[in-house]
Design an enzyme around this catalytic site. Structure first.
Site, PDB file in Angstrom:
ATOM      1  N   CYS A  73       0.781  -1.368   0.013  1.00  0.00           N
ATOM      2  CA  CYS A  73      -0.134   0.102   0.069  1.00  0.00           C
ATOM      3  C   CYS A  73       0.792   1.314  -0.065  1.00  0.00           C
ATOM      4  O   CYS A  73       0.755   2.054  -0.925  1.00  0.00           O
ATOM      5  CB  CYS A  73      -0.975  -0.068   1.229  1.00  0.00           C
ATOM      6  SG  CYS A  73      -2.118  -1.327   0.892  1.00  0.00           S
ATOM      7  N   HIS A 127      -1.710   6.023   2.938  1.00  0.00           N
ATOM      8  CA  HIS A 127      -1.897   4.673   3.656  1.00  0.00           C
ATOM      9  C   HIS A 127      -2.145   5.140   5.077  1.00  0.00           C
ATOM     10  O   HIS A 127      -2.127   6.399   5.397  1.00  0.00           O
ATOM     11  CB  HIS A 127      -0.456   3.949   3.788  1.00  0.00           C
ATOM     12  CG  HIS A 127      -0.447   2.576   4.657  1.00  0.00           C
ATOM     13  ND1 HIS A 127      -1.435   1.718   4.139  1.00  0.00           N
ATOM     14  CD2 HIS A 127      -0.070   2.349   5.800  1.00  0.00           C
ATOM     15  CE1 HIS A 127      -1.453   0.662   5.139  1.00  0.00           C
ATOM     16  NE2 HIS A 127      -0.664   1.210   6.227  1.00  0.00           N
TER      17      HIS A 127
END
Length: 467
Positions: A73, A127
């Site tokens: 991510c 994130h």
């Protein structure tokens, strides 16, 4: 006579200015979906119900071969949003923030903000816990992740952190986080409809845990789920290329070692599909509102998944690898006045290409230091010659795995910085599209390996410069 000439000059100058006056700014709707591999109807997968994403693809250009720069991510999102590759951002994990490594970088939304756009994010864009207030005009809103500059939206359904890997509560869409994200984005669309905007809307599902309202689970049957055709490691694979997919093993009921039983694998895939359909419905809600407000024809819409996701291929789950199934992801774009709609391209593109592409489409100047190439020419001619390679990477302790995808091959070198490779992988997609056999050590491929190694060393600049 002089007055007449002066008057003519002023009239001509005025006409010239009117002709060259910048046109109305295009808005940007920037849709991110977590862990969304290109397993959708628009990618030819008939078993997945994704009507809204499919409709978006039909209104623009779909990229068959789009690659993230690192299949996890934060590094992937950081790379995309800064337009720089992981070795430049120095972000390889989920803890470090790019403002610590490249503090003065101008991010993609920040660049639009600096050029007069209202910029706001919803849900997961950066994130969780690593938001970047400098990117936005106002506080971020989202049910996913908290941190400085991120406004928390309460969830009506509380789900334990590492409980079950999937759940199907019988609740309305907005009882869960992604439904709330869609609600918030729709509300702000009404507030900003009369000014240029860059709205980044990030949906968390189908990220683990696979939680979606029951009606989306009811779209599928577990017994219809097809298991991966290659639930085994590639032959002669360099061992550290594999993972033990600890992300999934942390959930209740998942085996702590060994493979996933077939019944559970089907249940997981069922849940992944349900979560995908849930997010598809939320995307549809936002796009419908864009249309109702009369904004669709002056808004660039881009949708991307931050990386691929393994559903049992090579016996692996989650991401965290350099394989095709983890690095290849979903990407499509639809823009006002786009000539070719519903087209697909097999050109090799990278997520670092998104930043310069959106700048070009919006008529903004680019920024210094970008490491991608605008793919706008592909929107005009999807079959034109393009990059000769796309690049990804993944760290394993002291080693970095550098992966290069050419038209035919995936080539990977695992090496400590400044040293010779300790492991090499070569997969021939013409003969082995599932990457089941590493042919790097075959004597007949010695010359090919040397050529690909040299191409890898030359890097992304050489791969992009010829076309």
């Amino acid at each position: 006579m002089k007055k007449y000439l002066l008057l003519c000059f002023l009239v001509l100058a005025s006409n010239a200015f009117a002709q060259n006056k910048p046109s109305e700014k295009f808005n940007v709707l920037f849709i991110a979906v977590d862990d969304l591999r290109p397993e959708l109807g628009c990618y030819g997968v008939s078993g997945v119900k994704s009507p809204n994403i499919d409709a978006l693809a039909k209104s623009g250009l779909l990229f068959n071969r789009a690659y993230c720069q690192q299949a996890v991510c934060s590094p992937s999102r950081t790379s995309l949003l800064t337009g720089r590759r992981p070795d430049t951002t120095k972000i390889y994990n989920l803890e470090d923030h790019f403002r610590q490594t490249i503090p003065d970088v101008v991010t993609l939304p920040q660049h639009f903000k600096n050029n007069g756009y209202f910029a706001q994010s919803f849900g997961k864009i950066y994130h969780g816990g690593l938001d970047d207030p400098q990117s936005w005009s106002t506080e971020s809103v989202g049910a996913v992740g908290t941190g400085k500059g991120r406004k928390k939206v309460s969830r009506k359904i509380k789900v334990a952190g590492k409980g079950a890997a999937w759940e199907s509560p019988d609740v309305p869409d907005n009882a869960l986080g992604d439904g709330e994200t869609a609600d918030a984005a729709i509300k702000v669309l009404h507030n900003v409809k009369d000014k240029p905007f860059f709205l980044a809307v990030g949906f968390k599902k189908p990220h683990l845990p696979f939680i979606a309202p029951k009606k989306y689970f009811d779209l599928y049957r577990t017994e219809d789920m097809q298991l991966a055709k290659n639930p085994f490691p590639p032959k002669d694979v360099f061992p550290i290329a594999l993972t033990d997919w600890g992300e999934l093993r942390g959930y209740k009921g998942i085996p702590q070692d060994g493979p996933i039983p077939d019944k559970m694998a089907r249940e997981l895939k069922h849940a992944y599909y349900a979560a995908t359909s849930y997010t598809d419905a939320q995307i549809g809600r936002v796009l419908d509102e864009l249309q109702k407000l009369g904004l669709r024809e002056k808004t660039i819409v881009i949708l991307w998944g931050d990386h691929g996701w393994q559903l049992g291929e090579h016996g692996l789950w989650c991401k965290h690898t350099n394989f095709e199934i983890a690095t290849r992801s979903t990407l499509m774009i639809s823009a006002p006045d786009q000539k070719k709609r519903g087209a697909k391209t097999d050109a090799l593109v990278e997520f670092v290409d998104i930043y310069p592409s959106l700048c070009e489409l919006a008529g903004l100047p680019s920024t210094a230091g970008l490491e991608g190439k605008s793919f706008v020419p592909l929107m005009e001619d999807p079959k034109r010659e393009w990059k000769t390679a796309a690049f990804s990477q993944y760290p394993r302790g002291k080693l970095m795995g550098y992966a290069m995808r050419t038209d035919r091959y995936r080539y990977i070198e695992w090496a400590e910085k400044g040293k010779a490779p300790e492991g090499i992988e070569l997969y021939d997609h013409k003969r082995d599209p599932e990457e089941n056999v590493n042919v790097a050590k075959l004597p007949e491929n010695k010359k090919l390996v040397a050529q690909l190694s040299e191409q890898l060393k030359k890097g992304w600049k050489a791969a992009a410069e010829k076309n």
